[in-house]
Motif scaffolding. Structure first.
Motif: not given
Length: 72
Positions: A68-72
């Motif tokens: 989820a953090l990478r998709s920001e």
């Protein structure tokens, strides 16, 4: 059980979508969590969501939310 004495803040986000994605990932891994919601400055509509996990689950929770953090 997560109490104020054994919890650690995992992340704080202001987007409801980010919050939902992170909670979904934690639940999929069986990691219990609690949320503290806050209002924006002066009661503005913007909300923040602080997600807490047990101290013993912190590292596992960080690994679980990495997508989820990478998709920001």
């Amino acid at each position: 059980m997560i109490t104020m004495f054994n919890r650690k803040e995992l992340i704080a986000v202001s987007s409801l979508r980010e919050y939902s994605d992170i909670r979904r990932l934690l639940m999929a891994e069986g990691i219990r969590n609690r949320t503290k919601m806050g209002k924006g400055i002066g009661g503005a509509a913007a909300e923040s969501y602080a997600i807490y996990v047990s101290e013993k689950d912190y590292d596992r929770a960080m690994a679980a939310i990495r997508p989820a953090l990478r998709s920001e």
